[in-house]
Design a protein around this motif. Structure first.
Motif, PDB file in Angstrom:
ATOM      1  N   ASP A 199      11.252  39.344   2.093  1.00  0.00           N
ATOM      2  CA  ASP A 199      11.154  39.779   3.729  1.00  0.00           C
ATOM      3  C   ASP A 199      10.886  41.392   3.416  1.00  0.00           C
ATOM      4  N   THR A 200       9.911  41.707   4.161  1.00  0.00           N
ATOM      5  CA  THR A 200       9.467  43.088   3.952  1.00  0.00           C
ATOM      6  C   THR A 200       9.639  43.652   5.296  1.00  0.00           C
ATOM      7  N   LYS A 201      10.536  43.033   6.220  1.00  0.00           N
ATOM      8  CA  LYS A 201      10.950  43.631   7.357  1.00  0.00           C
ATOM      9  C   LYS A 201       9.665  44.080   8.403  1.00  0.00           C
ATOM     10  N   GLU A 202       9.649  45.370   8.643  1.00  0.00           N
ATOM     11  CA  GLU A 202       8.568  46.147   9.415  1.00  0.00           C
ATOM     12  C   GLU A 202       7.445  46.368   8.811  1.00  0.00           C
ATOM     13  N   ALA A 203       7.367  46.226   7.646  1.00  0.00           N
ATOM     14  CA  ALA A 203       5.809  46.625   6.648  1.00  0.00           C
ATOM     15  C   ALA A 203       5.298  45.287   6.404  1.00  0.00           C
ATOM     16  N   MET A 204       4.010  45.488   6.197  1.00  0.00           N
ATOM     17  CA  MET A 204       3.150  44.263   5.630  1.00  0.00           C
ATOM     18  C   MET A 204       3.778  43.987   4.377  1.00  0.00           C
ATOM     19  N   GLY A 205       3.855  44.865   3.771  1.00  0.00           N
ATOM     20  CA  GLY A 205       4.727  44.706   2.206  1.00  0.00           C
ATOM     21  C   GLY A 205       3.663  44.502   1.098  1.00  0.00           C
ATOM     22  N   ALA A 206       2.686  44.755   0.875  1.00  0.00           N
ATOM     23  CA  ALA A 206       1.880  44.559  -0.124  1.00  0.00           C
ATOM     24  C   ALA A 206       2.220  45.423  -1.498  1.00  0.00           C
ATOM     25  N   ASN A 207       2.531  46.571  -1.276  1.00  0.00           N
ATOM     26  CA  ASN A 207       2.904  47.523  -2.415  1.00  0.00           C
ATOM     27  C   ASN A 207       4.410  47.120  -2.624  1.00  0.00           C
ATOM     28  N   THR A 208       5.310  46.838  -1.565  1.00  0.00           N
ATOM     29  CA  THR A 208       6.444  46.607  -1.963  1.00  0.00           C
ATOM     30  C   THR A 208       6.523  45.151  -2.850  1.00  0.00           C
ATOM     31  N   VAL A 209       5.814  44.221  -2.351  1.00  0.00           N
ATOM     32  CA  VAL A 209       6.177  42.959  -3.155  1.00  0.00           C
ATOM     33  C   VAL A 209       5.324  43.054  -4.440  1.00  0.00           C
ATOM     34  N   ILE A 263       0.926  39.948  -8.875  1.00  0.00           N
ATOM     35  CA  ILE A 263       0.300  40.493  -7.579  1.00  0.00           C
ATOM     36  C   ILE A 263       0.866  39.656  -6.439  1.00  0.00           C
ATOM     37  N   LEU A 264       1.048  40.135  -5.286  1.00  0.00           N
ATOM     38  CA  LEU A 264       1.298  39.443  -4.203  1.00  0.00           C
ATOM     39  C   LEU A 264      -0.039  38.467  -3.767  1.00  0.00           C
ATOM     40  N   SER A 265       0.418  37.266  -2.965  1.00  0.00           N
ATOM     41  CA  SER A 265      -0.486  36.392  -2.558  1.00  0.00           C
ATOM     42  C   SER A 265      -1.005  36.753  -0.958  1.00  0.00           C
ATOM     43  N   ASN A 266      -2.171  36.799  -0.720  1.00  0.00           N
ATOM     44  CA  ASN A 266      -2.606  37.237   0.735  1.00  0.00           C
ATOM     45  C   ASN A 266      -2.362  35.806   1.614  1.00  0.00           C
ATOM     46  N   TYR A 267      -2.234  34.761   0.978  1.00  0.00           N
ATOM     47  CA  TYR A 267      -2.430  33.378   1.606  1.00  0.00           C
ATOM     48  C   TYR A 267      -0.747  33.228   2.149  1.00  0.00           C
ATOM     49  N   THR A 287      -7.776  44.692   7.585  1.00  0.00           N
ATOM     50  CA  THR A 287      -8.446  43.264   7.942  1.00  0.00           C
ATOM     51  C   THR A 287      -8.902  42.273   6.851  1.00  0.00           C
ATOM     52  N   ARG A 288      -9.064  42.621   5.776  1.00  0.00           N
ATOM     53  CA  ARG A 288      -9.399  41.890   4.599  1.00  0.00           C
ATOM     54  C   ARG A 288      -8.102  40.940   4.294  1.00  0.00           C
ATOM     55  N   ALA A 289      -6.881  41.524   4.281  1.00  0.00           N
ATOM     56  CA  ALA A 289      -5.854  40.599   4.093  1.00  0.00           C
ATOM     57  C   ALA A 289      -5.780  39.472   5.118  1.00  0.00           C
ATOM     58  N   VAL A 290      -5.975  39.616   6.394  1.00  0.00           N
ATOM     59  CA  VAL A 290      -5.873  38.939   7.454  1.00  0.00           C
ATOM     60  C   VAL A 290      -6.840  37.723   7.430  1.00  0.00           C
ATOM     61  N   VAL A 330       4.171  47.084  11.068  1.00  0.00           N
ATOM     62  CA  VAL A 330       4.043  48.388  12.061  1.00  0.00           C
ATOM     63  C   VAL A 330       4.712  49.626  11.397  1.00  0.00           C
ATOM     64  N   VAL A 331       4.728  49.442  10.197  1.00  0.00           N
ATOM     65  CA  VAL A 331       4.957  50.888   9.179  1.00  0.00           C
ATOM     66  C   VAL A 331       4.271  50.685   7.894  1.00  0.00           C
ATOM     67  N   GLY A 332       4.055  51.653   7.118  1.00  0.00           N
ATOM     68  CA  GLY A 332       3.323  51.591   5.804  1.00  0.00           C
ATOM     69  C   GLY A 332       1.766  51.784   5.830  1.00  0.00           C
ATOM     70  N   GLY A 333       1.406  51.848   4.626  1.00  0.00           N
ATOM     71  CA  GLY A 333      -0.142  51.948   4.749  1.00  0.00           C
ATOM     72  C   GLY A 333      -0.728  53.276   5.447  1.00  0.00           C
ATOM     73  N   SER A 334      -1.661  52.960   6.279  1.00  0.00           N
ATOM     74  CA  SER A 334      -1.991  54.057   7.004  1.00  0.00           C
ATOM     75  C   SER A 334      -1.408  54.174   8.194  1.00  0.00           C
TER      76      SER A 334
HETATM   77  P1  NDP Z   1       3.769  50.904   1.926  1.00  0.00           P
HETATM   78  O1  NDP Z   1       3.478  50.862   0.604  1.00  0.00           O
HETATM   79  O2  NDP Z   1       3.215  51.837   2.715  1.00  0.00           O
HETATM   80  O3  NDP Z   1       5.248  50.545   2.288  1.00  0.00           O
HETATM   81  C1  NDP Z   1       5.817  50.372   3.301  1.00  0.00           C
HETATM   82  C2  NDP Z   1       7.190  51.178   3.361  1.00  0.00           C
HETATM   83  O4  NDP Z   1       7.597  51.629   4.806  1.00  0.00           O
HETATM   84  C3  NDP Z   1       8.252  50.430   2.891  1.00  0.00           C
HETATM   85  O5  NDP Z   1       8.104  50.266   1.411  1.00  0.00           O
HETATM   86  C4  NDP Z   1       9.416  51.267   3.171  1.00  0.00           C
HETATM   87  O6  NDP Z   1       9.791  52.133   2.222  1.00  0.00           O
HETATM   88  C5  NDP Z   1       9.027  52.023   4.532  1.00  0.00           C
HETATM   89  N1  NDP Z   1       9.807  51.500   5.585  1.00  0.00           N
HETATM   90  C6  NDP Z   1      10.253  52.284   6.695  1.00  0.00           C
HETATM   91  N2  NDP Z   1      10.916  51.503   7.577  1.00  0.00           N
HETATM   92  C7  NDP Z   1      10.563  50.330   7.253  1.00  0.00           C
HETATM   93  C8  NDP Z   1      11.131  48.995   8.006  1.00  0.00           C
HETATM   94  N3  NDP Z   1      11.715  49.257   8.931  1.00  0.00           N
HETATM   95  N4  NDP Z   1      10.638  47.846   7.374  1.00  0.00           N
HETATM   96  C9  NDP Z   1      10.024  47.747   6.032  1.00  0.00           C
HETATM   97  N5  NDP Z   1       9.721  49.017   5.549  1.00  0.00           N
HETATM   98  C10 NDP Z   1       9.786  50.131   6.162  1.00  0.00           C
HETATM   99  O7  NDP Z   1       2.800  49.661   2.535  1.00  0.00           O
HETATM  100  P2  NDP Z   1       3.065  48.013   2.371  1.00  0.00           P
HETATM  101  O8  NDP Z   1       3.849  47.667   1.283  1.00  0.00           O
HETATM  102  O9  NDP Z   1       3.461  47.413   3.740  1.00  0.00           O
HETATM  103  O10 NDP Z   1       1.778  47.790   2.021  1.00  0.00           O
HETATM  104  C11 NDP Z   1       0.602  47.732   2.921  1.00  0.00           C
HETATM  105  C12 NDP Z   1      -0.764  48.269   2.299  1.00  0.00           C
HETATM  106  O11 NDP Z   1      -0.869  47.951   1.174  1.00  0.00           O
HETATM  107  C13 NDP Z   1      -2.014  48.466   3.297  1.00  0.00           C
HETATM  108  O12 NDP Z   1      -2.523  49.621   3.315  1.00  0.00           O
HETATM  109  C14 NDP Z   1      -2.735  47.335   2.453  1.00  0.00           C
HETATM  110  O13 NDP Z   1      -4.221  47.562   2.622  1.00  0.00           O
HETATM  111  C15 NDP Z   1      -2.420  47.936   0.866  1.00  0.00           C
HETATM  112  N6  NDP Z   1      -2.530  46.863   0.000  1.00  0.00           N
HETATM  113  C16 NDP Z   1      -3.013  45.548   0.150  1.00  0.00           C
HETATM  114  C17 NDP Z   1      -3.238  44.534  -0.763  1.00  0.00           C
HETATM  115  C18 NDP Z   1      -3.558  43.034  -0.566  1.00  0.00           C
HETATM  116  O14 NDP Z   1      -3.320  42.887   0.671  1.00  0.00           O
HETATM  117  N7  NDP Z   1      -3.721  42.312  -1.471  1.00  0.00           N
HETATM  118  C19 NDP Z   1      -3.092  44.998  -2.342  1.00  0.00           C
HETATM  119  C20 NDP Z   1      -2.536  46.307  -2.604  1.00  0.00           C
HETATM  120  C21 NDP Z   1      -2.311  47.392  -1.313  1.00  0.00           C
HETATM  121  P3  NDP Z   1      11.288  52.633   2.021  1.00  0.00           P
HETATM  122  O15 NDP Z   1      11.908  51.454   1.717  1.00  0.00           O
HETATM  123  O16 NDP Z   1      11.166  53.537   0.809  1.00  0.00           O
HETATM  124  O17 NDP Z   1      11.746  53.280   3.126  1.00  0.00           O
END
Ligand code: NDP
Length: 417
Positions: free
Chosen positions: A171-181, A203-207, A275-278, A317-321
């Motif tokens: 559960d990546t809460k408000e992030a898409m979560g690719a990097n976290t996962v 690696i994460l699965s985008n499916y 966009t590519r992931a979606v 709605v958080v993370g990435g760009s």
């Molecule tokens: P980030 O790596 O930027 O992580 C988001 C971070 O936001 C979290 O790790 C967390 O850090 C912080 N955060 C703050 N508030 C919250 C909240 N309420 N809920 C969740 N997180 C919060 O982005 P993502 O992990 O989301 O990855 C998305 C990016 O990865 C996109 O740019 C995508 O293009 C790219 N990507 C995609 C891949 C794919 O789709 N196959 C592969 C690799 C990259 P903290 O816990 O430290 O506060």
């Protein structure tokens, strides 16, 4: 003399521009374009950065979704997309509006093991150590668990006699979560390696099969009547037939889904998501039961046209760009700062609006009438019309028997005489 491209990524921005200008012999106007569109944030985002490529962004107004009317920024270069989405939303407002529901909202990290000698023993190990494997994933990114998210489940997927995926659902809460996962998956991979397993990759699965959203909209058939005199009931029945056709012909279904993605991708892009992931997830899901089909189903029930869909939708709605690009922040503000699940609902509802408008046009006047009316503006610019001439040329083009570059040039010349 040819400038050296070597170590391009290590050069400063102005050095890179000089190299580019010299190698490709860019004109002064082209150099100005690069300089005018330099953006220091862009330079932090990507490697070999040169300039920011702009995408026109417009508004989808009052999209009815889950009891709200949302203003939705859409970034797209295709002339008819935003007009069509607004048309679809207008019709949807005459019915229930879109109602959406997430079953769960988890992202899958895959740890892919090969040459597994005893798949059953691996399964037993994972089952017995599920708690410690989840802990290992969560220790790799503890703040996610602290906010109520984090690794929640582990699923074993046997691919063949010796190939297994250990899937960590997060559960990546408000992030898409690719990097976290990915971080969590690599931590679990390291633990499995310590147990002697051969991990090919992690690696994460985008499916996003653990992040499926269902949506439904009901529209009174009367709302579908056309200005050309087609009754709403007839249009609704034809839309249902068109939708059925997408279950029979992948050639038709791919085009229908491209149309749905016209809307979806524009919102995904404007919201700073991937966009590519979606796209990848949606196309895979379109074939989830063996044959590629349209993502949205339309049926007539009594005096209502009912649209239903299920789509994987992993956006944040958080993370990435999202936190760093000012235009993306602006777009989130315009949408009313949705949560990640609300944004997913907005995106799916936009797909419904887009598909409704496209199918209604296709089964009545045809798609070209609307398309070409909007294409006229692009054509006018393409043949060199200036700001004060564009509207007049568009009016002439819309009244002309042919809309192509030759007639546009001729009409522009007439206008200037
Ligand atoms: P980030 O790596 O930027 O992580 C988001 C971070 O936001 C979290 O790790 C967390 O850090 C912080 N955060 C703050 N508030 C919250 C909240 N309420 N809920 C969740 N997180 C919060 O982005 P993502 O992990 O989301 O990855 C998305 C990016 O990865 C996109 O740019 C995508 O293009 C790219 N990507 C995609 C891949 C794919 O789709 N196959 C592969 C690799 C990259 P903290 O816990 O430290 O506060």
């Amino acid at each position: 003399m040819m400038a050296d491209w070597q170590q391009f990524y290590k050069r400063s921005w102005s050095e890179r521009v000089d190299i580019l200008v010299n190698n490709q012999q860019l004109t002064n106007a082209e150099q100005d374009l690069i300089k005018e569109n330099y953006n220091y944030i862009g330079e932090q985002q990507i490697e070999n950065y040169i300039y920011n490529f702009g995408v026109p962004t417009g508004l989808l107004l009052n999209l009815p979704v889950d009891g709200k009317k949302v203003i939705v920024p859409m970034a797209t270069e295709e002339p008819s997309v935003i007009a069509a989405a607004n048309n679809g939303a207008r019709i949807m407002r005459q019915g229930t509006g879109v109602q959406t529901k997430f079953s769960k909202h988890l992202m899958r990290g895959q740890i892919l093991l090969v040459h597994v000698a005893d798949v059953r023993a691996l399964s037993n190990y994972v089952r017995e150590h599920e708690r410690s494997l989840l802990q290992c994933a969560n220790d790799a990114h503890p703040s996610m668990a602290k906010r109520g998210g984090g690794a929640k489940e582990i699923l074993i997927e046997t691919m063949d006699d010796s190939t297994v995926a250990v899937n960590v659902l997060v559960d990546t809460k408000e992030a898409m979560g690719a990097n976290t996962v990915n971080t969590m998956a690599e931590a679990v991979a390291a633990k499995l390696r310590q147990q002697g397993y051969e991990v090919l990759m992690a690696i994460l699965s985008n499916y996003g099969t653990e992040s499926l959203i269902t949506a439904e909209v009901a529209i009174p058939v009367a709302a579908l009547a056309t200005k050309q005199g087609l009754a709403g009931e007839e249009v609704a029945q034809k839309i249902a037939l068109a939708s059925h056709m997408e279950t029979l012909s992948p050639h038709r279904a791919v085009t229908a889904n491209k149309g749905i993605l016209n809307g979806i991708e524009a919102v995904v892009l404007a919201s700073g998501n991937d966009t590519r992931a979606v796209n990848a997830a949606l196309h895979a899901y379109a074939a989830h039961d063996g044959q590629y089909q349209g993502l949205i189903c339309w049926q007539v029930v009594a005096d209502q046209l009912i649209g239903t869909t299920t789509m994987p939708m992993s956006v944040g709605v958080v993370g990435g760009s999202i936190g760093i690009v000012p235009a993306v922040k602006l777009n989130h503000h315009i949408m009313g700062e949705p949560t990640s699940t609300e944004l997913a609902s907005i995106i799916v509802a936009t797909g419904l609006a887009q598909n409704l408008a496209a199918l209604r046009a296709l089964v009545s006047t045809g798609i070209q009438a609307g398309h070409m009316a909007l294409q006229a503006k692009s054509l006018a610019v393409q043949v060199g019309a200036q700001a004060g001439e564009i509207d007049r040329l568009v009016a002439k083009l819309n009244a002309a028997p042919k809309m192509d570059a030759t007639s546009a040039k001729k009409l522009l010349q007439e206008l200037r005489e």
